[in-house]
Design a protein around this motif. Sequence first.
Motif: not given
Length: 449
Positions: A40-48, A200-205, A248-253, A260-268
């Motif tokens: 949750d903190k990692a996702l919150e960090n990405m959101d921030t 602007y850099k985020a910690t952990g990213l 969806t019309g959502e501004e954040t998600g 294709a290389e089977r690498v999974t990313y979290i996209v925010y």
Amino acid sequence: MFNNMKMRVRIMIVVNIVSFVGILFLFIVANSAMTKAMKDKALENMDTYVKGQTCNVENFVKQSESELKQYGKSSDVINLLLDDTDPDKTKIAQDYTMNYYNSLYKWEGIYIGNLQTVALTHPVPAVIGQQFRQGDRLTQLMNELKECGDGVVDYGIIVSPATQQLILSMYAPVIYNGKMIGYVGGGVFSAVLQETLDEYKATGLDQAKCYMINVTEGRYIYTDDEALLAQPVEDGMLLQVMEQIQTTGEETGYFEYTDAERVTYIVYYNYISDRGWALIVADNVGDVYAAVTASRNALIFACVLAYIIIAVATFAIVSFTLKPLSEVKEALVKVGEFDLSQSTNITKYIGGTNEISLIADAIEKIRIGLTDMVEVLGACSNSIDGSSNLMKNDSVNLLEYVTDNMATTEELAASINTTNSSIEDVARTIGRIDEMVKQIEKKVKLCDD
């Protein structure tokens, strides 16, 4: 099998099993809570991070718009638009434009335009006198300028026809006595925005990739790969962002995307709806959750270390605690083997109140009791030995008497046999006499007759 094990071993096995189960349960609970919190903190960090970059974009645009509006409020601009045929006013306005342009940071250009979009001033003199729009495009711009009031018409980040570079294209109406008399226009190189975003850099990213796209036109606005700037978006991940925004019309998600290389990313992503721009940050799942993995490994190490410490401590404590029991056991074995000598190992435990002392007391009492019994049995044995000797002597004497009696009995038997023979002779004699008497009686009777 378990019942045949030594008590020390059984206690250690039970303690180790209980410790293992307890630590495993603690690990599962702690790991679950920690993992959830850190994810949750990692996702919150990405959101921030995304929202922070969005603020940077908004600030960049607002500052650029403010600089353009400030330029258009000058009296030199108004005077020129009121009389654009006056060469003195044109010179004054051109000097003002050059000075103002030089004070700006990485602007492609800034100029004054009349209602026909003819450039009256420009940092590049060759551009002065050119008409930028005609027909419907002219009408469209004029209508937009009138509708924005005291605002700015922002065409977003576009490819400049002059430099073929990305710029933020803006127009602001110049109002005099409530009437629009012209406008000012300008363009800021998007490199300024890129510099702002890069700062602007985020910690952990640290390994995260940042993108900015025009969702309406489907083009890149910002990316690490400069060759893609202003090009159509073809990346499947970014296309999915566009589709999700439009669906969806959502501004954040956020979502997970596997390439294709089977690498999974979290996209925010964060969508700036009034401009049609979207800021996207994407990072490898492994990098995003690297802290989670590190914390999980640290927790595993701590649990294993705790288990080892408990096992070692259990062994030491059990060995120390059961040492008196071993000594008591040895004393009890001695008693069981009828070695009733006093055991010095348990003397120190006698008289205490704990279990070992109670057992030691009981063993000592048993030893003393058995010692007394042995003494009594010894005395009885001695007495029995004396009586046995007397009985032995009496038996010898009795045997002698019996032997004498047997001899006497044999003599008596011989005498009896002799007597029996004499008696038999007497009996035969008496029988003859009796026969003789009967014959005499017969003869007497005959005589009487």
